[in-house]
Design a protein around this motif. Structure first.
Motif, short mmCIF file in Angstrom:
data_model
loop_
_atom_site.label_atom_id
_atom_site.label_comp_id
_atom_site.label_asym_id
_atom_site.label_seq_id
_atom_site.Cartn_x
_atom_site.Cartn_y
_atom_site.Cartn_z
N LEU A 1 5.02 19.70 -10.71
CA LEU A 1 4.26 18.49 -10.41
C LEU A 1 4.49 17.42 -11.46
O LEU A 1 4.64 16.24 -11.13
N ARG A 2 4.54 17.79 -12.72
CA ARG A 2 4.78 16.80 -13.78
C ARG A 2 6.09 16.06 -13.53
O ARG A 2 6.15 14.83 -13.59
N VAL A 3 7.15 16.79 -13.26
CA VAL A 3 8.45 16.16 -13.03
C VAL A 3 8.42 15.28 -11.78
O VAL A 3 8.95 14.16 -11.77
N LEU A 4 7.79 15.77 -10.74
CA LEU A 4 7.70 15.00 -9.50
C LEU A 4 6.98 13.67 -9.75
O LEU A 4 7.42 12.61 -9.27
N LEU A 5 5.89 13.71 -10.50
CA LEU A 5 5.13 12.49 -10.78
C LEU A 5 5.94 11.52 -11.63
O LEU A 5 5.87 10.29 -11.44
N GLU A 6 6.70 12.04 -12.56
CA GLU A 6 7.52 11.17 -13.40
C GLU A 6 8.68 10.56 -12.62
O GLU A 6 9.06 9.40 -12.85
N GLU A 7 9.22 11.30 -11.68
CA GLU A 7 10.37 10.81 -10.93
C GLU A 7 9.99 9.90 -9.77
O GLU A 7 10.75 8.98 -9.43
N ARG A 8 8.80 10.12 -9.16
CA ARG A 8 8.48 9.39 -7.93
C ARG A 8 7.25 8.49 -8.04
O ARG A 8 7.07 7.61 -7.20
N TYR A 9 6.39 8.71 -9.06
CA TYR A 9 5.12 7.97 -9.10
C TYR A 9 4.89 7.22 -10.39
O TYR A 9 3.78 6.86 -10.71
N ARG A 10 5.94 6.99 -11.13
CA ARG A 10 5.91 6.16 -12.35
C ARG A 10 4.97 6.71 -13.41
O ARG A 10 4.37 5.97 -14.19
N ALA A 11 4.83 8.02 -13.46
CA ALA A 11 4.04 8.66 -14.51
C ALA A 11 4.81 8.63 -15.83
O ALA A 11 6.00 8.96 -15.86
N GLY A 12 4.11 8.26 -16.90
CA GLY A 12 4.74 8.18 -18.20
C GLY A 12 4.57 9.44 -19.02
O GLY A 12 4.08 10.47 -18.53
N ARG A 13 4.93 9.35 -20.30
CA ARG A 13 4.90 10.51 -21.19
C ARG A 13 3.65 10.55 -22.07
O ARG A 13 3.49 11.49 -22.83
#
Length: 298
Positions: free
Chosen positions: A118-130
């Motif tokens: 889920l973390r990777v999906l959010l970073e790749e598709r939903y502009r989630a940062g670090r």
């Protein structure tokens, strides 16, 4: 955490009011699809050039992914903040862990689903940062602590409201394994982490006290009632004493002692009276929200 052969993927996306979006995520680690609720900030766009800090919010062992929006005003708080709020399904008595399954691993693999897929999906598709923080109530409070300990540096802040703070304190394994019976009469209570005596290393790897040194550098907030008696926020017909909250205090004391021994700072709110209920967890969310947003730069 285990590895997966394919990435998780979103199979449906549904607006559920305001800026809340429910995702259905097909998880290879879990071998099934699971729900995740997002609260998206103003100005969010999938094609934006920027990313947003992320607040993970974990539910308790007898709730589901929508518990925080059903029982608190987190949506209103998020609406005033520049942050993505992620509320993933954690399963009924899921444990915020990849189950041991007698050394075979496999499903359920909640830790892998949350922190890898889920973390990777959010970073790749939903502009989630670090820049990340995590909070949770009850079992979700345990999840906030153990995820932060097992993945140092992943979360800048961990807030645990009425958590169980240790898994190996005398009597705690028996209570925790009894809770697994909620999954059904044929659930193997040793499948999660094994026998606490014979597989002590597995239990210790998921024990916040044993892993406390790895919390250094994470800003911590822990709150719990000292006695579990009906408190000022409880309705008059609430039970006079709450064994669930008493258990949380019993298991949190060793963690606080260990953090003190290690000279790891922690902000605490140890209130005298209060039950294991949402009115207190909403209050704690409000208490820590300003600090949460400062830590995230939101």
């Amino acid at each position: 955490m285990g590895t997966t052969r394919a990435p998780a993927r979103v199979t449906s996306e549904k607006r559920v009011g305001g800026r809340a979006v429910d995702l259905t995520v097909a998880s290879p680690a879990m071998h099934r699809s699971l729900k995740v609720r997002l609260l998206l900030p103003r100005g969010w766009s999938r094609t934006a050039e920027r990313t947003w800090p992320v607040l993970w919010v974990l539910h308790g062992g007898n709730c589901h992914y929508d518990a925080w929006t059903r029982n608190t005003d987190i949506a209103e708080l998020a609406d005033r903040s520049d942050v993505i709020v992620v509320m993933p399904e954690g399963g009924y008595a899921g444990g915020y862990t990849d189950w041991w399954n007698y050394g075979r691993g496999g499903t359920p693999a909640w830790e892998t689903f949350h922190l890898t897929e889920l973390r990777v999906l959010l970073e790749e598709r939903y502009r989630a940062g670090r820049r990340r923080a995590v909070v949770g109530q009850s079992t979700g409070g345990y999840g906030a602590l153990i995820y932060s300990a097992r993945h140092p540096g992943m979360f800048r802040y961990a807030g645990a409201f009425s958590p169980f703070g240790s898994t190996l304190t005398p009597g705690a394994p028996e209570v925790l394994m009894t809770g697994l019976t909620g999954l059904g009469p044929f659930t193997d209570k040793y499948a999660m982490w094994g026998n606490p005596a014979f597989q002590r290393g597995v239990w210790a790897a998921h024990d916040p006290v044993s892993q406390a040194v790895r919390l250094r550098g994470t800003k911590l907030h822990i709150s719990v009632a000292r006695n579990g008696r009906r408190g000022p926020l409880d309705p008059k017909n609430a039970q006079l004493a709450d064994p669930a909250e008493a258990f949380c205090w019993y298991t949190t004391k060793p963690l606080l002692a260990r953090l003190k021994q290690l000279h790891i700072p922690v902000t605490t709110h140890l209130y005298e009276d209060g039950t294991h209920s949402w009115v207190y967890w909403q209050r704690e969310l409000h208490r820590c929200w300003p600090t949460l947003m400062r830590v995230l730069g939101a």
